[in-house]
Design a protein around this motif. Structure first.
Motif, short mmCIF file in Angstrom:
data_model
loop_
_atom_site.label_atom_id
_atom_site.label_comp_id
_atom_site.label_asym_id
_atom_site.label_seq_id
_atom_site.Cartn_x
_atom_site.Cartn_y
_atom_site.Cartn_z
N GLU A 83 38.52 42.68 63.54
CA GLU A 83 37.35 43.11 62.79
C GLU A 83 37.61 44.33 61.92
OE1 GLU A 83 34.58 41.78 62.31
OE2 GLU A 83 34.22 40.33 63.92
N GLY A 84 38.70 45.04 62.18
CA GLY A 84 38.99 46.22 61.37
C GLY A 84 39.59 47.35 62.19
N ILE A 85 39.50 48.58 61.65
CA ILE A 85 40.16 49.75 62.22
C ILE A 85 39.12 50.82 62.55
CG2 ILE A 85 41.63 51.73 61.61
CD1 ILE A 85 43.42 49.83 60.09
N VAL A 86 39.37 51.53 63.66
CA VAL A 86 38.57 52.70 63.99
C VAL A 86 39.51 53.82 64.41
CG1 VAL A 86 38.23 52.10 66.43
CG2 VAL A 86 36.52 53.53 65.26
N LEU B 215 37.65 49.59 73.93
CA LEU B 215 38.20 48.81 72.82
C LEU B 215 39.59 48.31 73.17
CD1 LEU B 215 37.31 51.31 69.94
CD2 LEU B 215 35.89 49.46 70.82
N CYS B 216 39.93 47.15 72.61
CA CYS B 216 41.29 46.62 72.74
C CYS B 216 41.83 46.35 71.35
CB CYS B 216 41.30 45.32 73.54
SG CYS B 216 40.86 45.52 75.27
N MET C 134 37.41 42.67 79.09
CA MET C 134 38.32 43.81 78.91
C MET C 134 37.77 44.83 77.94
SD MET C 134 42.17 42.22 78.84
CE MET C 134 42.88 43.87 78.87
N ARG C 135 36.87 44.44 77.06
CA ARG C 135 36.36 45.36 76.05
C ARG C 135 34.85 45.22 75.96
NH1 ARG C 135 39.01 41.90 71.10
NH2 ARG C 135 37.75 40.02 71.42
N THR C 136 34.23 46.25 75.43
CA THR C 136 32.78 46.20 75.23
C THR C 136 32.42 45.97 73.76
OG1 THR C 136 32.66 48.60 74.91
CG2 THR C 136 32.37 47.75 77.17
N HIS C 137 33.31 46.36 72.86
CA HIS C 137 33.03 46.27 71.44
C HIS C 137 34.32 45.94 70.67
CE1 HIS C 137 29.72 48.77 72.97
NE2 HIS C 137 29.01 48.37 71.92
N PHE C 138 34.13 45.50 69.40
CA PHE C 138 35.26 45.33 68.50
C PHE C 138 35.49 46.62 67.73
CE2 PHE C 138 33.63 40.91 68.82
CZ PHE C 138 34.79 40.31 69.32
N CYS C 139 36.76 46.90 67.45
CA CYS C 139 37.11 48.15 66.76
C CYS C 139 36.38 48.28 65.43
CB CYS C 139 38.62 48.21 66.50
SG CYS C 139 39.64 48.18 67.98
N GLY C 140 36.44 47.22 64.62
CA GLY C 140 35.90 47.30 63.27
C GLY C 140 34.39 47.28 63.18
N VAL D 291 47.01 48.04 73.25
CA VAL D 291 46.40 49.03 74.15
C VAL D 291 44.92 48.74 74.38
CG1 VAL D 291 48.02 50.82 73.37
CG2 VAL D 291 45.78 50.63 72.27
N ARG D 292 44.41 49.37 75.45
CA ARG D 292 42.97 49.40 75.72
C ARG D 292 42.58 50.87 75.83
NH1 ARG D 292 40.11 46.32 80.70
NH2 ARG D 292 41.56 47.58 81.92
N ILE D 293 41.51 51.22 75.10
CA ILE D 293 41.08 52.62 75.06
C ILE D 293 39.58 52.69 75.37
CG2 ILE D 293 40.74 54.66 73.59
CD1 ILE D 293 43.25 53.87 72.07
#
Length: 597
Positions: free
Chosen positions: A42-45, A20-21, A1-7, A74-76
């Protein structure tokens, strides 16, 4: 569902498309441009939805962003770009995501509290899944994960074997109460949940396993407080063919290693050693906090003939102790502050807390402000001040009573003063081995000796007759590791002789018949060439709490119980249906209140 972690988004990903999710931490609609702080473990973006002539779906993206609410899932998908207003407070503060697509995976209803709030304990535990989403809780749990991983790596590299021991075992109540489990296939009989794997790990040594460890779940039906839970986790270890130094040296190195790896902290090498007797004499505690000084001064010899009856009576009693404790720079304490210290001491058995303020020592008696100064002649008064090591501006507090009670409440006063005066500096780490514990302590209520560590700890003497003759003063081969006033580990060299083990049981008031019924398997195993062995257990929860900088182990346990021994999230414990109770041959007695009603 995602390619990377937000943080983990950083400038190396600029111009790349990422998916991102996470949860919406903050959403701001500035009229045509929307900013979303997206959070995962992992954190915030920061995500931006803004007009984009090259994107035909852009209006839909802005519309979706404007409808996002707190904690929506959400997924963005978007493109990473350099951030105009850099935020140095977060790891991703150099970049942001230009949103190309926003999908709401699950809309969140209004929450009982905000992730950046610190709600009350009951609210946190009732909605634990929300509490655990908070960044500070995520970080604390991650610290625990790193700790356990570092311990496992260290032990695996040194050929320790990870062996599981039973959860359903025999009830051997010696210490805390057991949790009992009815045995459906054996009517009227019960298993117990283990208070520790103690006997099994000893038997593993007798079975030829040289080095054992286990991250073990343990259960004790006892009152809860900040550093205790009904179920807890310990690193359990046992070694064959060892003495105290062998166990202490390896485990000390292990603790240094994990603090270096997890916290980047270098602990003392070697850890200092202090006997139990010395710890009680100097600090009134078998787990002294050495981040600050303030050692006790005994003044029994100075007050035996004084006119202050409270001190004189205690000083002339067989087990009396009169302690002076100097609080540096605390002569400015108000009477209210001193009364608060006295009230704190009373919780630990104090009947009062006398005091002296050393204002100007050069002025002799006139420079000392105290309601009890009149009871001492000049020479005795100045000798007390000198013995206490007090200087101008210091406050001396006094405790009198039997040795154990006086040590207990003055130890508690010392710790409170250490906190109140800001003497416990953050970032200080003061480890310590406390050794040479008493073998037994006498329980007046039970009218017998009880084991200070546990009944399988070896005495310092090998002669059974000597142990029997000197049980009141016998020293054990037990040892505790202490860190910043917290016992983080404890262990001992074990009894490896069946005759000695039987003698210790006898001294503890456990007769031969009872010993055979409860511990016959151990006594039998000791007869067949049991090697000298010893071990230690470390409290994972306590060490994790220290590393995470929290005073409560509940903060590093995913689903803890309240101080009332309840799980508010699942509503446990809860009643069991009569039919299910009948299957395990159990009948519940009515509560006394129900019978009275």
């Amino acid at each position: 569902m995602r390619t990377h972690f937000c943080g983990l988004i950083d400038s190396s990903l600029i111009d790349q498309t990422v998916t991102l999710c996470g949860w919406v931490d903050v959403a701001r609609d500035l009229g045509g441009v929307c900013f979303v702080d997206l959070r995962d473990h992992e954190g915030i973006v920061q995500v931006v939805a803004e007009p984009d002539a090259d994107n035909a779906d852009n209006a839909a993206v802005i519309a979706a962003a404007s409808q996002l609410g707190y904690e929506d899932c959400v997924r963005i998908t978007g493109v990473v770009r350099a951030r105009h207003a850099v935020n140095d407070k977060i790891r991703t503060g150099q970049v942001e995501i230009l949103a190309k697509r926003i999908e709401v995976l699950n809309k969140a209803e209004p929450l009982p509290f905000h992730a950046h709030e610190n709600p009350g304990e009951e609210t946190r535990l009732k909605y634990r899944y929300l509490d655990l989403r908070r960044p500070q809780m995520q970080q604390m749990m991650r610290t625990r994960t790193k700790l356990v991983a570092a311990l496992r790596r260290y032990l695996d590299e040194r050929n320790f074997q990870d062996i599981e021991t039973p959860i359903l075992t025999k009830a051997t109540p010696e210490g805390a109460r057991d949790f009992l489990v009815p045995a459906r296939m054996h009517a009227g009989e019960f298993y117990a949940l283990p208070q520790s794997p103690q006997l099994f790990k000893q038997i593993l040594m007798m079975a030829g396993f040289d080095r054992y460890y286990q991250i073990a779940r343990c259960f004790r039906d006892e009152a809860l407080r900040a550093d205790r839970q009904l179920e807890f986790t310990q690193l359990d270890m046992e070694f064959a063919w060892v003495n105290e130094a062998d166990v202490q040296n390896l485990t000390e190195d292990m603790i240094r290693h994990v603090f270096r790896e997890v916290k980047g902290v270098e602990l003392a090498n070697p850890f200092p050693r202090m006997t139990y007797a010395e710890a009680m004499r100097l600090y009134g505690s078998d787990k002294p906090d050495l981040r600050f000084d303030m050692a006790f001064a005994d003044i029994v010899d100075l007050v035996k003939t004084c006119d202050f009856k409270v001190f004189a009576d205690v000083a002339n009693a067989a087990d009396g102790r009169v302690i002076a404790l100097t609080a540096p720079g605390a002569a400015s304490h108000s009477r209210k502050q001193i009364d608060e210290l006295a009230a704190h001491a009373a919780k630990y058995g104090a009947k009062g807390l006398a005091w002296m303020k050393v204002e100007t020592l050069a002025n002799g008696r006139e420079g000392i402000n105290s309601p009890i100064a009149k009871f001492f002649d000049d020479a005795t008064l100045l000798a007390i001040v000198e013995r206490a090591g007090a200087k101008d501006g210091d406050l001396i507090l006094f405790g009198a009573g039997n040795a154990k009670t006086a040590s207990d409440f003055m130890g508690a006063v010392r710790l409170k003063l250490g906190k109140d005066l800001g003497l416990m500096r953050e970032g200080d780490w003061k480890p310590l081995w406390v050794t040479d514990f008493p073998m037994f302590e006498y329980d007046d209520e039970a009218g017998r000796y009880v084991a200070l560590h546990h009944p399988f700890t070896a005495p310092a003497v090998d002669d059974i007759a000597d142990l029997r003759a000197n049980a009141a003063t016998a020293v054990s081969r037990g040892y505790d590791m202490v860190l910043n006033g917290n016992e983080i580990g404890g262990g001992s060299i074990r009894i490896h002789s069946s005759a000695m083990q039987s003698a210790v049981f006898e001294l503890l008031g456990i007769g031969a018949e009872e010993a055979q019924a409860k511990f016959g398997f151990l006594l039998d195993a000791l007869k067949y060439g049991a090697p000298p062995h010893g071990g230690v257990a470390f409290g994972i929860d306590r060490i994790a709490a220290l590393m995470a900088g929290t005073e409560s182990i509940r903060d590093v346990i995913a689903f803890p119980k309240t101080t009332g021994a309840q799980c508010l999230m699942t509503d446990a414990p809860s009643p069991i249906a009569d039919a299910q109770l009948a299957e395990v041959h159990v009948m519940v007695r009515p509560r006394k209140s129900e019978v009275a009603g």
